[in-house]
Design a protein around this motif. Structure first.
Motif, short mmCIF file in Angstrom:
data_model
loop_
_atom_site.label_atom_id
_atom_site.label_comp_id
_atom_site.label_asym_id
_atom_site.label_seq_id
_atom_site.Cartn_x
_atom_site.Cartn_y
_atom_site.Cartn_z
N GLY A 12 49.00 19.70 11.40
CA GLY A 12 48.04 19.08 10.49
C GLY A 12 48.47 17.70 10.07
O GLY A 12 47.66 16.80 9.90
N PRO A 158 32.21 20.62 3.10
CA PRO A 158 33.17 19.52 2.87
C PRO A 158 32.50 18.18 2.62
O PRO A 158 33.12 17.27 2.08
N CYS A 263 41.71 29.06 10.33
CA CYS A 263 42.31 27.88 9.69
C CYS A 263 43.74 27.70 10.23
O CYS A 263 44.50 28.68 10.32
N MET A 285 41.05 24.71 4.96
CA MET A 285 40.07 24.04 5.82
C MET A 285 39.94 24.76 7.16
O MET A 285 40.92 24.98 7.86
N ARG A 286 38.70 25.12 7.50
CA ARG A 286 38.44 25.74 8.79
C ARG A 286 38.70 24.73 9.92
O ARG A 286 38.27 23.58 9.84
N THR A 287 39.39 25.18 10.96
CA THR A 287 39.74 24.29 12.06
C THR A 287 39.39 24.88 13.42
O THR A 287 39.80 24.34 14.44
N GLY A 291 33.97 24.09 13.55
CA GLY A 291 34.04 22.80 12.87
C GLY A 291 34.59 22.89 11.46
O GLY A 291 34.76 23.97 10.89
N SER A 292 34.86 21.72 10.89
CA SER A 292 35.49 21.63 9.58
C SER A 292 34.59 22.21 8.50
O SER A 292 33.41 21.85 8.41
N TRP A 293 35.16 23.06 7.67
CA TRP A 293 34.43 23.64 6.53
C TRP A 293 35.47 24.24 5.60
O TRP A 293 36.46 24.81 6.05
N TRP A 294 35.26 24.11 4.31
CA TRP A 294 36.19 24.73 3.35
C TRP A 294 35.92 26.23 3.27
O TRP A 294 34.79 26.65 3.04
#
Length: 646
Positions: A12, A158, A263, A285-287, A291-294
Motif C-alpha cells: 500500500g 469514497p 482489502c 479500503m476495498r482493493t 474497485g476502491s470502496w470503503w
C-alpha cells in the motif's frame, strides 16, 4: 514489536509513493544504497523525557523522505509522534530516488519510561476501559441506535463519504455516512455466520503496554464456531485528532474470513470513523477487482450486547436514529392510471408498465441517521452482489393493470387489489431476475410496496429484503418501472441513433459491390455508430436514410441493409433477393431498413458472444459507376442522413 509486521502494508505504501510528486523534480544527483541510509549519518531518531519522538532527515531538503514507524507510515523531512509506553520500537528511513524508493536498515529505539499523560485522550478509555483495564468488542449483531448500522459491515462511497452529494472524500471520526447498510445478508455475513462469535479484547497495561487478543470464527456456525485466536499489540495514533487510526502487530482489524482478499490492508493505519464507550467503527479500503470502496466494520461493546451496560439516550456520543417510515403515496389508484398525452392528463382504464432501462432494480435502505430511503446500487451493476439483468428479458417484460382489478404480468394473468400503498396480487408475480456467478436477485412476491408513483412517468415497487434489530423492514428490493406510451403503437416516436457525420467508410467489396459501412466488429475501417446505442425490441425496425451522389446507373440496382442477425443473414449476392432490398436507379435519397423478427430484444447490437456487422451494400459492377474522391476513396458518393429505430 516485530518489524516484519510493520512491513505488512508495504504494498500500500508503494502505491502512495507512486502518487506523490516531489517539489524538486531533479531528485537524485546520486543513487542511494541501503548502506548509505544509516542512523546518525542520513537521519536521526530521538526521544525526549516525555516520550515525544522526533524523526529528522539529515539529507538535502530536495530529497523526498519516508518513514516506517510504530504509528504507521509518514512522509517528510521531519516527523514527530508520541509513544506512551516503554519498549523497543523499530524505525525505517527511506528516500525517493530516480530508481525508486530506497530504504535503510531498521533502527531500534528503546524507551525506558511510561508517560501516562499521553493516555488522557478519552479515545484510549473508550477503546480499552482505561489504564489497567480491558474491553471486548464483538461484531455488531443488530440495531442499537448507534453507528448508523444494523449489522457487522456496511459500505461508504469514497467519492462522497457523507453520502449527501457534497463530494467530500475526507473520511474520519464522526465524518462518515454509509451509502449502504446491508444488515445481514446470506451472501455477505448471515446471522448464523461463525464470524458472529468473533471478538477483539483491547488492554491498556501500565506494564505491558497496548495488548490485543482476538478470536475469529471461521467455520461452523454462530455459537458453535471454530477459528483462530491471536495475541499481539496495537497502536492508537492520535496525532491527527480528526483522523485517529489503529495499527496492529501480530493481529489485524477484525473482519470475516470471506473478506480476506477484499482489502489488501487490515493492519496499518486503519481509520476509526466512530468510537464511543459503546460502539467502534473501522474503515478499510476495498482493493479487489470491484474497485476502491470503503468497507465499514461495525463492533458493539460486549457488555452492551450482553445487556450488562445500557446505552443512555442522553449520552452526547449517542446517535439518535429513526425507525423506517414508508413513503406516502396519496390517491395511488388514480395516479397509476393517469398519463400524459400531448400535454393533457388522461385517466385510462388500464395502464402498461415497462422495466426502466436506467434503474431496472435496486435496494432501498432506511438511513436512520438521515431519516431517508436511499439507493444502494445507483446503476452500478455487474458486481458480485448486484448482477446485471438480462437486457433482452427486461426489454420484453410488461406489467398491465386494469382499473377493474385485473392484471397481466409477463405470461401470467390474475386479479389484484390496492391497500393503501401496497399492491396485492392473487399469486406470486416476478417482475425481474438478475443472475451472476455469485447470486441471483429476484424481485418477486404477492405484495409490493409502492415507493414512488409519478403519474405517467415512474413507478417503483418493492418487496422486503431485510429487517433491523427491532424487526422493522429497513431494506426493500425494488423494481423501477416506466409508463408505456399510449397511442402510436405504444411508442412516442422514432428513436434517433447518434452517428458520426462525415465519417462514411465507403468502398468496393470484392471488386463487385458498393458498400457503406456503419459498424464492423472485425475491423476494416472506421465505424459511424456506437453499437451500444442500438437496442431493438422485437418487431422494431432499424432504418438508415442515405443520399447517393455522382452515380451513373446503367440499370436499376438493389440496395439492402445487411447484418448477421435474424433468419436472413446472407450477404452478397443472396441478400439482394431479400424483401427488404430496395431499388436504386439514380442519385437521390433512399431509406433501407432491417426488422427485428428474432422474437426478442437485441441489445447491445454487438457483443463478444453474438457479434454482427451493420453495412449497407448495393449492386455496383454492371449496374453503376461513380468517380472516387481526391483521396481515392468513395466517401462523398454515399452520405448518411439519419439512423432511427421505429
Amino acid at each position: 514489536m516485530k518489524f516484519k509486521y510493520i512491513l505488512s502494508g508495504m504494498a500500500g505504501l508503494s502505491v502512495l509513493m507512486a502518487a506523490c510528486t516531489p517539489d524538486d523534480h531533479d531528485l537524485a544527483q546520486k543513487d542511494f544504497a541501503p548502506t548509505d541510509l544509516v542512523e546518525g549519518v542520513a537521519y536521526t531518531v530521538t526521544c525526549d523525557e516525555n516520550n515525544h519522538i522526533t524523526m529528522q532527515s539529515l539529507l538535502d531538503k530536495k530529497y523526498q523522505c519516508f518513514w516506517i514507524q510504530p504509528n504507521g507510515y509518514s512522509k517528510g523531512s521531519t516527523v514527530e509522534i508520541d509513544l506512551p509506553f516503554s519498549g523497543t520500537y523499530p524505525f525505517v528511513f527511506g528516500v525517493d530516488t530516480k530508481g525508486g524508493v530506497v530504504y535503510g536498515d531498521t533502527t531500534w529505539l528503546s524507551i525506558t519510561t511510561n508517560n501516562m499523560a499521553l493516555l488522557e485522550d478519552p479515545l484510549y478509555g473508550y477503546l480499552t476501559g482505561g489504564v489497567g483495564s480491558s474491553k471486548t468488542w464483538v461484531p455488531c449483531d443488530g440495531n442499537y441506535g448507534v453507528g448508523q448500522c444494523t449489522g457487522p459491515v456496511m459500505y461508504c462511497n469514497p467519492d462522497d463519504v457523507l453520502n449527501d452529494g457534497s463530494g467530500s472524500t475526507d473520511i474520519g471520526i464522526n465524518h462518515m455516512t454509509p451509502n449502504w447498510d446491508p444488515g445481514f445478508q446470506s451472501w455477505l455475513i448471515p446471522q448464523d455466520s461463525p464470524y458472529m462469535d468473533s471478538y477483539m479484547t483491547f488492554t491498556l497495561s501500565d506494564t505491558e503496554g497496548c495488548k490485543l487478543v482476538e478470536y475469529r470464527g471461521e467455520a461452523g456456525s454462530k455459537g458453535a464456531s471454530t477459528g483462530v485466536t491471536l495475541s499481539g499489540k496495537y497502536t492508537l495514533n492520535l496525532s491527527d485528532s480528526s483522523h485517529p487510526r489503529l495499527s496492529f502487530t501480530d493481529t489485524y482489524a477484525l473482519h470475516n474470513a470471506g473478506f480476506d482478499e477484499v482489502c489488501a490492508n487490515y493492519t496499518t493505519n486503519i481509520y476509526i470513523t466512530e468510537l464511543t464507550p459503546y460502539f467502534l467503527q473501522l474503515a478499510t479500503m476495498r482493493t479487489n477487482s470491484e474497485g476502491s470502496w470503503w468497507i465499514i466494520w461495525n463492533y458493539i461493546a460486549k457488555d452492551v450486547r450482553d445487556g450488562v451496560v445500557t446505552i443512555p439516550s442522553d449520552n452526547p456520543e449517542y446517535l439518535e436514529t429513526s425507525d423506517p417510515v414508508l413513503p406516502s403515496v396519496t390517491d395511488l389508484e388514480t395516479k397509476l392510471f393517469t398519463t400524459d398525452i400531448n400535454g393533457v392528463n388522461y385517466l385510462g382504464d388500464q395502464m402498461t408498465f415497462l422495466i426502466s432501462d436506467e434503474m431496472p432494480y435496486d435496494w432501498m435502505w432506511w438511513n436512520g441517521a438521515t431519516s431517508a430511503w436511499e439507493k444502494m446500487v445507483n446503476g452500478n451493476y455487474n458486481t458480485t452482489w448486484a448482477p446485471a439483468p438480462d437486457e433482452e428479458e427486461i426489454a420484453d417484460y410488461e406489467l398491465t393493470l386494469t382499473r377493474k382489478g385485473g392484471y397481466t404480468a409477463g405470461d401470467i394473468t390474475g386479479s389484484y387489489s390496492i391497500d393503501g400503498t401496497t399492491i396485492i396480487f392473487d399469486q406470486p408475480v416476478t417482475i425481474l431476475t438478475a443472475s451472476g456467478d455469485n447470486r441471483t436477485v429476484a424481485v418477486t412476491g404477492t405484495e409490493f410496496t409502492v415507493f414512488k408513483c409519478d403519474a405517467g412517468s415512474e413507478l417503483i415497487l418493492g418487496v422486503p429484503a431485510s429487517t433491523d434489530g427491532s424487526g422493522n423492514v429497513n431494506t426493500y428490493l425494488v423494481a423501477g418501472m416506466t409508463y408505456k406510451a399510449i397511442g402510436g403503437g405504444g411508442e412516442s416516436g422514432p428513436v434517433v441513433v447518434p452517428f458520426t457525420a462525415g465519417a462514411e467508410n465507403n468502398y468496393i467489396e470484392a471488386d463487385n459491390y458498393f458498400r457503406c459501412q456503419l459498424y464492423n466488429p472485425w475491423g476494416g475501417g472506421g465505424d459511424m455508430i456506437d453499437p451500444t446505442n442500438i437496442k431493438l425490441k422485437k418487431n422494431q425496425t432499424l432504418k438508415v436514410t442515405v443520399t447517393l451522389k455522382g452515380f451513373t446507373f446503367t440499370q436499376t440496382a438493389k440496395m439492402v441493409l445487411c447484418c448477421n442477425r435474424g433468419d436472413e443473414q446472407s450477404w452478397e449476392p443472396a441478400c439482394f433477393d431479400y424483401a427488404r432490398a430496395i431499388e436504386v436507379n439514380g442519385d437521390g435519397t433512399y431509406t433501407v431498413g432491417w426488422t427485428n423478427t428474432t422474437g426478442s430484444t437485441i441489445s447491445p447490437w454487438s457483443s463478444d458472444s453474438d457479434q454482427s456487422a451493420l453495412i449497407i451494400t448495393m449492386q455496383y459492377v454492371g449496374y453503376a459507376e461513380v468517380a472516387a474522391d481526391e483521396d481515392g476513396s468513395y466517401k462523398s458518393a454515399c452520405t448518411v442522413n439519419s439512423i432511427t429505430i421505429e
